[in-house]
Design an enzyme around this catalytic site. Structure first.
Site, PDB file in Angstrom:
ATOM      1  N   ASP A 141      -2.177  -3.343  -4.426  1.00 29.60           N
ATOM      2  CA  ASP A 141      -2.190  -1.878  -4.265  1.00 29.60           C
ATOM      3  C   ASP A 141      -1.445  -1.211  -5.414  1.00 29.60           C
ATOM      4  O   ASP A 141      -0.880  -0.129  -5.247  1.00 29.60           O
ATOM      5  CB  ASP A 141      -1.554  -1.505  -2.918  1.00 29.60           C
ATOM      6  CG  ASP A 141      -1.859  -0.059  -2.527  1.00 29.60           C
ATOM      7  OD1 ASP A 141      -1.104   0.502  -1.704  1.00 29.60           O
ATOM      8  OD2 ASP A 141      -2.834   0.515  -3.062  1.00 29.60           O
ATOM      9  N   LYS A 144      -4.854   0.130 -10.577  1.00 29.55           N
ATOM     10  CA  LYS A 144      -6.156  -0.479 -10.233  1.00 29.55           C
ATOM     11  C   LYS A 144      -6.719  -1.355 -11.351  1.00 29.55           C
ATOM     12  O   LYS A 144      -7.403  -2.319 -11.068  1.00 29.55           O
ATOM     13  CB  LYS A 144      -7.156   0.615  -9.843  1.00 29.55           C
ATOM     14  CG  LYS A 144      -6.615   1.570  -8.774  1.00 29.55           C
ATOM     15  CD  LYS A 144      -5.934   0.854  -7.608  1.00 29.55           C
ATOM     16  CE  LYS A 144      -4.971   1.750  -6.849  1.00 29.55           C
ATOM     17  NZ  LYS A 144      -4.118   1.014  -5.880  1.00 29.55           N
ATOM     18  N   ASP A 169      -6.574  -2.744  -1.856  1.00 26.35           N
ATOM     19  CA  ASP A 169      -6.752  -1.352  -1.439  1.00 26.35           C
ATOM     20  C   ASP A 169      -7.558  -0.615  -2.514  1.00 26.35           C
ATOM     21  O   ASP A 169      -7.650  -1.061  -3.667  1.00 26.35           O
ATOM     22  CB  ASP A 169      -5.383  -0.671  -1.252  1.00 26.35           C
ATOM     23  CG  ASP A 169      -5.517   0.700  -0.598  1.00 26.35           C
ATOM     24  OD1 ASP A 169      -4.623   1.531  -0.800  1.00 26.35           O
ATOM     25  OD2 ASP A 169      -6.526   0.937   0.098  1.00 26.35           O
ATOM     26  N   ASN A 170      -8.144   0.521  -2.125  1.00 28.66           N
ATOM     27  CA  ASN A 170      -8.762   1.472  -3.055  1.00 28.66           C
ATOM     28  C   ASN A 170      -9.988   0.958  -3.804  1.00 28.66           C
ATOM     29  O   ASN A 170     -10.229   1.341  -4.951  1.00 28.66           O
ATOM     30  CB  ASN A 170      -7.728   1.957  -4.090  1.00 28.66           C
ATOM     31  CG  ASN A 170      -6.500   2.477  -3.428  1.00 28.66           C
ATOM     32  OD1 ASN A 170      -5.399   1.944  -3.630  1.00 28.66           O
ATOM     33  ND2 ASN A 170      -6.648   3.510  -2.613  1.00 28.66           N
ATOM     34  N   GLU A 199      -6.300   7.452   2.427  1.00 27.07           N
ATOM     35  CA  GLU A 199      -5.167   7.767   3.276  1.00 27.07           C
ATOM     36  C   GLU A 199      -5.040   9.283   3.479  1.00 27.07           C
ATOM     37  O   GLU A 199      -5.106  10.054   2.537  1.00 27.07           O
ATOM     38  CB  GLU A 199      -3.854   7.193   2.719  1.00 27.07           C
ATOM     39  CG  GLU A 199      -3.564   7.494   1.274  1.00 27.07           C
ATOM     40  CD  GLU A 199      -4.026   6.393   0.333  1.00 27.07           C
ATOM     41  OE1 GLU A 199      -5.057   5.759   0.636  1.00 27.07           O
ATOM     42  OE2 GLU A 199      -3.405   6.181  -0.700  1.00 27.07           O
TER      43      GLU A 199
HETATM   44  C1  LIG Z   1       1.734  -3.902 -13.109  1.00 26.80           C
HETATM   45  C2  LIG Z   1       2.678  -3.389 -12.103  1.00 26.80           C
HETATM   46  N1  LIG Z   1       3.763  -4.103 -11.758  1.00 26.80           N
HETATM   47  C3  LIG Z   1       4.609  -3.621 -10.831  1.00 26.80           C
HETATM   48  N2  LIG Z   1       4.462  -2.439 -10.183  1.00 26.80           N
HETATM   49  C4  LIG Z   1       3.391  -1.709 -10.517  1.00 26.80           C
HETATM   50  C5  LIG Z   1       2.454  -2.144 -11.470  1.00 26.80           C
HETATM   51  N3  LIG Z   1       1.482  -1.211 -11.562  1.00 26.80           N
HETATM   52  C6  LIG Z   1       1.795  -0.225 -10.716  1.00 26.80           C
HETATM   53  N4  LIG Z   1       2.951  -0.506 -10.080  1.00 26.80           N
HETATM   54  C7  LIG Z   1       3.588   0.281  -9.044  1.00 26.80           C
HETATM   55  O1  LIG Z   1       2.674   0.290  -7.956  1.00 26.80           O
HETATM   56  C8  LIG Z   1       2.465   1.642  -7.508  1.00 26.80           C
HETATM   57  C9  LIG Z   1       1.182   2.136  -8.045  1.00 26.80           C
HETATM   58  C10 LIG Z   1       0.128   2.322  -7.268  1.00 26.80           C
HETATM   59  C11 LIG Z   1      -1.146   2.823  -7.844  1.00 26.80           C
HETATM   60  N5  LIG Z   1      -1.927   3.349  -6.745  1.00 26.80           N
HETATM   61  C12 LIG Z   1      -2.760   4.351  -6.971  1.00 26.80           C
HETATM   62  O2  LIG Z   1      -2.927   4.820  -8.101  1.00 26.80           O
HETATM   63  C13 LIG Z   1      -3.447   4.949  -5.800  1.00 26.80           C
HETATM   64  C14 LIG Z   1      -4.060   6.198  -5.976  1.00 26.80           C
HETATM   65  C15 LIG Z   1      -4.705   6.826  -4.900  1.00 26.80           C
HETATM   66  C16 LIG Z   1      -5.334   8.128  -5.099  1.00 26.80           C
HETATM   67  C17 LIG Z   1      -6.405   8.514  -4.310  1.00 26.80           C
HETATM   68  C18 LIG Z   1      -6.998   9.787  -4.480  1.00 26.80           C
HETATM   69  C19 LIG Z   1      -6.531  10.649  -5.442  1.00 26.80           C
HETATM   70  F1  LIG Z   1      -7.092  11.863  -5.604  1.00 26.80           F
HETATM   71  C20 LIG Z   1      -5.467  10.260  -6.242  1.00 26.80           C
HETATM   72  C21 LIG Z   1      -4.865   9.009  -6.072  1.00 26.80           C
HETATM   73  C22 LIG Z   1      -4.729   6.223  -3.636  1.00 26.80           C
HETATM   74  C23 LIG Z   1      -4.113   4.952  -3.475  1.00 26.80           C
HETATM   75  O3  LIG Z   1      -4.126   4.322  -2.270  1.00 26.80           O
HETATM   76  C24 LIG Z   1      -3.475   4.323  -4.545  1.00 26.80           C
HETATM   77  O4  LIG Z   1      -2.908   3.084  -4.327  1.00 26.80           O
HETATM   78  C25 LIG Z   1       3.643   2.427  -8.059  1.00 26.80           C
HETATM   79  O5  LIG Z   1       4.748   2.263  -7.215  1.00 26.80           O
HETATM   80  C26 LIG Z   1       3.831   1.737  -9.402  1.00 26.80           C
HETATM   81  O6  LIG Z   1       5.144   1.934  -9.912  1.00 26.80           O
HETATM   82 MG   LIG Z   2      -3.578   2.294  -2.438  1.00 24.72          MG
END
Ligand SMILES: Cc1ncnc2c1ncn2[C@@H]1O[C@H](/C=C/CNC(=O)c2cc(-c3ccc(F)cc3)cc(O)c2O)[C@@H](O)[C@H]1O
Ligand SMILES: [Mg+2]
Length: 214
Positions: A141, A144, A169-170, A199
């Site tokens: 999660d 992406k 997820d997603n 969500e």
């Molecule tokens: C390689 C690496 N290493 C370690 N931590 C890492 C990492 N890469 C990212 N992270 C961590 O994880 C989370 C990031 C989550 C990314 N999730 C999403 O982008 C996301 C977006 C939506 C969304 C839906 C509709 C919209 F209009 C806009 C956004 C829904 C979701 O459910 C998502 O998960 C965040 O805590 C980030 O610091």
């Molecule tokens: Mg997600």
């Protein structure tokens, strides 16, 4: 300086949740994020799919990529058997203490270890530094475009065994096309698609389960 949204979520949990009650922590976050400020927790609807797959996997060692505020870490850890453990990887230094606090309010601090850093740096250390043999369950999660490369890392470092369950997820939105390409039409994986909704929204989303076949 103004508080962040994530800090406000923690404030709400700290004020409204019942200490040691994981369900009340989840309910509090879901309420806050559906009524006050949207946040990218897996949420209550897709959370039920996550619950189902975690119960099916009944993992001894679980991994989560992307802790964020700890919502799915609480969701997963509350279902783990006494001897089981969840490792959750998060690189944003602002989110780590918030997630730790939320996991502690849920009373699950002994079941979850947050590993601060980039997944691509930590995955190679899981066996040597964190004494992991193989992973029974992995929840993806995080960013992406990291799902596919990090899944390949898990394979390359021998962290998957016959029957390891990956849940992503997603798959609908924002989408993870490279990950789908990697696991679908791949004789090493058996995939199942779970249509759902984003969500706290009506927009469609989906999760994908990929069982590693060895
Ligand atoms: C390689 C690496 N290493 C370690 N931590 C890492 C990492 N890469 C990212 N992270 C961590 O994880 C989370 C990031 C989550 C990314 N999730 C999403 O982008 C996301 C977006 C939506 C969304 C839906 C509709 C919209 F209009 C806009 C956004 C829904 C979701 O459910 C998502 O998960 C965040 O805590 C980030 O610091
Ligand atoms: Mg997600």
């Amino acid at each position: 300086m103004d508080q962040s949204k994530e800090q406000r979520i923690l404030n709400s949990v700290s004020y409204n949740a019942i200490k040691g009650d994981a369900e009340s922590v989840l309910d509090c976050i879901d309420k806050y994020c559906s009524q006050k400020e949207w946040a990218m927790n897996v949420g209550d609807e897709k959370g039920l799919i996550l619950d189902k797959i975690v119960k099916e996997a009944d993992p001894t060692v679980a991994l989560e990529l992307g802790t964020y505020c700890g919502y799915s870490a609480v969701r997963i850890a509350r279902l783990l058997k006494p001897s089981a453990h969840l490792f959750s990887i998060e690189f944003n230094a602002e989110f780590v203490p918030i997630a730790k606090e939320i996991i502690e309010i849920a009373g699950l601090e002994d079941k979850v270890t947050i590993l601060e850093g980039h997944a691509q740096d930590i995955i190679p250390q899981l066996k040597t530094k964190y004494n992991v043999d193989t992973l029974d369950f992995v929840f993806l999660d995080h960013w992406k475009d990291r799902y596919a490369p990090d899944t390949i890392l898990l394979e390359q470092y021998g962290l998957l065994r016959k029957g390891s369950i990956l849940l992503a997820d997603n798959i609908g939105f924002p989408g993870a096309p490279d990950f789908l390409k990697h696991v679908r039409n791949n004789e090493h994986y058996e995939c199942t698609h779970y249509p759902s909704h984003l969500e706290y929204m009506k927009a469609p989303d989906a999760m994908e389960k990929a069982v590693y076949l060895g």
